[in-house]
Design a protein around this motif. Structure first.
Motif, PDB file in Angstrom:
ATOM      1  N   UNK A 134       0.826  -1.207   0.000  1.00  0.00           N
ATOM      2  CA  UNK A 134       0.000   0.000   0.000  1.00  0.00           C
ATOM      3  C   UNK A 134       0.861   1.258   0.000  1.00  0.00           C
ATOM      4  N   UNK A 135       1.915   1.260   0.816  1.00  0.00           N
ATOM      5  CA  UNK A 135       2.787   2.432   0.900  1.00  0.00           C
ATOM      6  C   UNK A 135       3.557   2.643  -0.404  1.00  0.00           C
ATOM      7  N   UNK A 136       4.060   1.554  -0.988  1.00  0.00           N
ATOM      8  CA  UNK A 136       4.835   1.672  -2.230  1.00  0.00           C
ATOM      9  C   UNK A 136       3.948   2.111  -3.384  1.00  0.00           C
ATOM     10  N   UNK A 137       2.743   1.597  -3.427  1.00  0.00           N
ATOM     11  CA  UNK A 137       1.822   1.974  -4.500  1.00  0.00           C
ATOM     12  C   UNK A 137       1.350   3.418  -4.324  1.00  0.00           C
ATOM     13  N   UNK A 138       1.074   3.804  -3.083  1.00  0.00           N
ATOM     14  CA  UNK A 138       0.605   5.163  -2.802  1.00  0.00           C
ATOM     15  C   UNK A 138       1.641   6.196  -3.242  1.00  0.00           C
ATOM     16  N   UNK A 139       2.911   5.845  -3.138  1.00  0.00           N
ATOM     17  CA  UNK A 139       3.985   6.780  -3.485  1.00  0.00           C
ATOM     18  C   UNK A 139       3.995   7.111  -4.974  1.00  0.00           C
ATOM     19  N   UNK A 140       3.532   6.178  -5.811  1.00  0.00           N
ATOM     20  CA  UNK A 140       3.662   6.362  -7.254  1.00  0.00           C
ATOM     21  C   UNK A 140       2.324   6.475  -7.977  1.00  0.00           C
ATOM     22  N   UNK A 141       1.227   6.166  -7.317  1.00  0.00           N
ATOM     23  CA  UNK A 141      -0.064   6.089  -8.013  1.00  0.00           C
ATOM     24  C   UNK A 141      -0.480   7.424  -8.613  1.00  0.00           C
ATOM     25  N   UNK A 142      -0.030   8.531  -8.035  1.00  0.00           N
ATOM     26  CA  UNK A 142      -0.379   9.837  -8.577  1.00  0.00           C
ATOM     27  C   UNK A 142       0.126  10.067  -9.990  1.00  0.00           C
ATOM     28  N   UNK A 143       1.137   9.297 -10.395  1.00  0.00           N
ATOM     29  CA  UNK A 143       1.675   9.422 -11.743  1.00  0.00           C
ATOM     30  C   UNK A 143       0.790   8.733 -12.774  1.00  0.00           C
ATOM     31  N   UNK A 144      -0.211   7.976 -12.317  1.00  0.00           N
ATOM     32  CA  UNK A 144      -1.005   7.168 -13.243  1.00  0.00           C
ATOM     33  C   UNK A 144      -2.503   7.430 -13.127  1.00  0.00           C
ATOM     34  N   UNK A 145      -2.879   8.588 -12.622  1.00  0.00           N
ATOM     35  CA  UNK A 145      -4.295   8.929 -12.512  1.00  0.00           C
ATOM     36  C   UNK A 145      -4.883   9.171 -13.903  1.00  0.00           C
ATOM     37  N   UNK A 146      -6.212   9.198 -13.964  1.00  0.00           N
ATOM     38  CA  UNK A 146      -6.892   9.516 -15.227  1.00  0.00           C
ATOM     39  C   UNK A 146      -6.465  10.892 -15.719  1.00  0.00           C
ATOM     40  N   UNK A 147      -6.381  11.844 -14.799  1.00  0.00           N
ATOM     41  CA  UNK A 147      -6.002  13.210 -15.170  1.00  0.00           C
ATOM     42  C   UNK A 147      -4.585  13.253 -15.730  1.00  0.00           C
ATOM     43  N   UNK A 148      -3.656  12.552 -15.090  1.00  0.00           N
ATOM     44  CA  UNK A 148      -2.260  12.566 -15.554  1.00  0.00           C
ATOM     45  C   UNK A 148      -2.145  11.872 -16.915  1.00  0.00           C
ATOM     46  N   UNK A 149      -2.873  10.775 -17.080  1.00  0.00           N
ATOM     47  CA  UNK A 149      -2.844  10.079 -18.373  1.00  0.00           C
ATOM     48  C   UNK A 149      -3.445  10.954 -19.468  1.00  0.00           C
ATOM     49  N   UNK A 150      -4.548  11.647 -19.168  1.00  0.00           N
ATOM     50  CA  UNK A 150      -5.195  12.517 -20.157  1.00  0.00           C
ATOM     51  C   UNK A 150      -4.275  13.653 -20.574  1.00  0.00           C
ATOM     52  N   UNK A 151      -3.425  14.108 -19.647  1.00  0.00           N
ATOM     53  CA  UNK A 151      -2.504  15.198 -19.955  1.00  0.00           C
ATOM     54  C   UNK A 151      -1.472  14.786 -21.002  1.00  0.00           C
ATOM     55  N   UNK A 152      -1.293  13.493 -21.181  1.00  0.00           N
ATOM     56  CA  UNK A 152      -0.330  12.986 -22.160  1.00  0.00           C
ATOM     57  C   UNK A 152      -0.948  12.795 -23.540  1.00  0.00           C
ATOM     58  N   UNK A 153      -2.250  13.060 -23.676  1.00  0.00           N
ATOM     59  CA  UNK A 153      -2.969  12.767 -24.916  1.00  0.00           C
ATOM     60  C   UNK A 153      -2.308  13.416 -26.134  1.00  0.00           C
ATOM     61  N   UNK A 154      -2.002  14.708 -26.043  1.00  0.00           N
ATOM     62  CA  UNK A 154      -1.441  15.412 -27.193  1.00  0.00           C
ATOM     63  C   UNK A 154      -0.102  14.812 -27.613  1.00  0.00           C
ATOM     64  N   UNK A 155       0.737  14.463 -26.635  1.00  0.00           N
ATOM     65  CA  UNK A 155       2.038  13.881 -26.962  1.00  0.00           C
ATOM     66  C   UNK A 155       1.874  12.477 -27.549  1.00  0.00           C
ATOM     67  N   UNK A 156       0.947  11.693 -27.011  1.00  0.00           N
ATOM     68  CA  UNK A 156       0.715  10.354 -27.570  1.00  0.00           C
ATOM     69  C   UNK A 156       0.220  10.479 -29.008  1.00  0.00           C
ATOM     70  N   UNK A 157      -0.692  11.418 -29.251  1.00  0.00           N
ATOM     71  CA  UNK A 157      -1.193  11.637 -30.610  1.00  0.00           C
ATOM     72  C   UNK A 157      -0.048  11.994 -31.555  1.00  0.00           C
TER      73      UNK A 157
END
Length: 399
Positions: A96-119
């Motif tokens: 739980x602690x290890x996942x909590x430390x990094x999960x913010x990098x993989x939120x829906x919002x963070x993934x959506x922010x990469x849309x233009x670069x992925x395109x």
């Protein structure tokens, strides 16, 4: 049941679009069945969707590969540095602690922010396809480089090194590679990442690994080995699975031209189609193992402490009690209750990123190359029957 009467678990699909027939018979006749693994050990095979989700939510089933009863599918057990486990091997509060430390990098919002670069990445690779000779191997031209480049930029790994880590990742997920070759690939990849993490420690950059170094140092919880293991699992999982899903999804749409035409007319339905393609193929079909830490009754079967369990996610995602016409590819089904990304505390960190990558690739590929078609007979396609993650070795296409 005697040891001789325990069936060996089938791990190779005879039909490229369906789970092994044995897994179907298990679900119908013995949904929790004792099986013999390729290592010679025995474990329980879990096939019902409800039982899979229950098991993966139950803390009495451990993900630790150090447990003697853990159901390894290969004789090669990858060691951890200095006793530090990978994220997928942790239990309870440690996980739980290890996942909590990094999960913010993989939120829906963070993934959506990469849309233009992925395109942009997708368009650049399709530009190269259109400018080059035909036929084209879609695996090398699009399926593999897109998620590889995305995960490299996310983590802060030089894309110039993609050939190095892709080759070693392929060995690690192979069922047939010699153990010596797999072991060498493991240590070569760790050595590469060890230097990379050391560089991030000395000069933290604005990427996932650099941000993690700064964040964990500030919290006083940073250690080199744990960061090395995190980079290892994210780099491999971040490109291997999505690459295979891009190829298989493209193939499924080419095989179903009427469904493809409907999708092209209604691109807002692509996300629902992605969910169905994930369910339909379930490429990490044997990727989840657990071991009981105490006696547990599951689905009417008593699983003893120390006994391993293997989740047959592919057949779980074909459970007729959950998915109507479960063997049919229904691109409008849109059901997100599949277990293609696992379930519970260990559910795939990168699932939001994978969904966006698949959506962008499928929409863009068929919009820009509407005449795309197979360049070889379907029966000539080399499916990955030799790998832990299902997919295609090569995918020749033309237009």
């Amino acid at each position: 049941m005697t040891a001789d009467a325990i069936p060996s678990l089938d791990i190779v699909r005879t039909c490229p679009y369906a789970p092994p027939a044995q897994h179907r018979s298990f679900r119908q006749e013995a949904p929790i069945a004792k099986v013999k693994l390729p290592t010679g050990a025995t474990a329980w095979a879990i096939t019902r969707h409800e039982d899979i989700r229950t098991l993966l939510s139950d803390p009495r089933f451990s993900a630790s590969r150090k447990n003697p009863g853990f159901p390894h599918l290969s004789p090669l057990v990858m060691p951890a540095l200095n006793g530090k486990p990978l994220l997928i091997e942790m239990d309870g509060q440690e996980h739980a602690a290890a996942r909590r430390a990094v999960v913010g990098e993989f939120t829906v919002k963070r993934a959506a922010a990469l849309t233009a670069r992925i395109q942009q990445i997708v368009d650049e690779h399709i530009d190269a396809m259109l400018a080059g000779p035909r036929p084209v191997d879609l695996v090398q031209a699009l399926s593999l480089p897109v998620p590889s480049l995305v995960i490299c930029e996310l983590l802060g790994v030089p894309y110039a090194d993609h050939g190095f880590f892709q080759a070693r990742s392929a060995l690690l997920v192979s069922r047939e590679a010699p153990l010596e070759a797999k072991g060498l690939a493991f240590f070569e990849l760790l050595s590469y990442l060890d230097k990379l993490v050391t560089d991030k420690e000395q000069n933290p950059t604005d990427d996932l690994l650099g941000r993690q170094v700064l964040k964990l140092r500030e919290e006083g919880t940073y250690d080199h080995e744990s960061m090395l293991n995190l980079s290892f699992i994210l780099l491999i999982a971040g490109h291997e699975t999505t690459a295979n899903m891009i190829s298989l999804s493209t193939l499924a749409l080419l095989k179903n031209p009427e469904k493809l035409a409907a999708l092209r007319q209604n691109p807002e339905k692509t996300l629902a189609a992605v969910e169905e393609l994930l369910r339909y193929f379930t490429i990490a079909e044997l990727g989840v193992g657990r071991v009981a830490t105490e006696d547990v009754e599951l689905g009417g079967v008593l699983i003893r402490a120390g006994e391993g369990v293997v989740v047959l996610a592919n057949i779980g995602n074909r459970d007729p009690e959950v998915f109507r016409d479960a063997d049919e590819l229904d691109l409008e089904r849109g059901a997100r209750n599949h277990v293609a990304f696992g379930f519970g505390a260990h559910q795939c960190l990168g699932q939001n990123l994978a969904r966006i990558e698949l959506q962008i690739v499928l929409d863009t590929l068929f919009r820009r190359i509407p005449e795309l078609r197979l360049a070889v007979p379907e029966e000539k396609l080399p499916f990955k029957s030799d790998a832990l993650v299902y997919g295609l070795h090569e995918f020749p296409v033309t237009w």
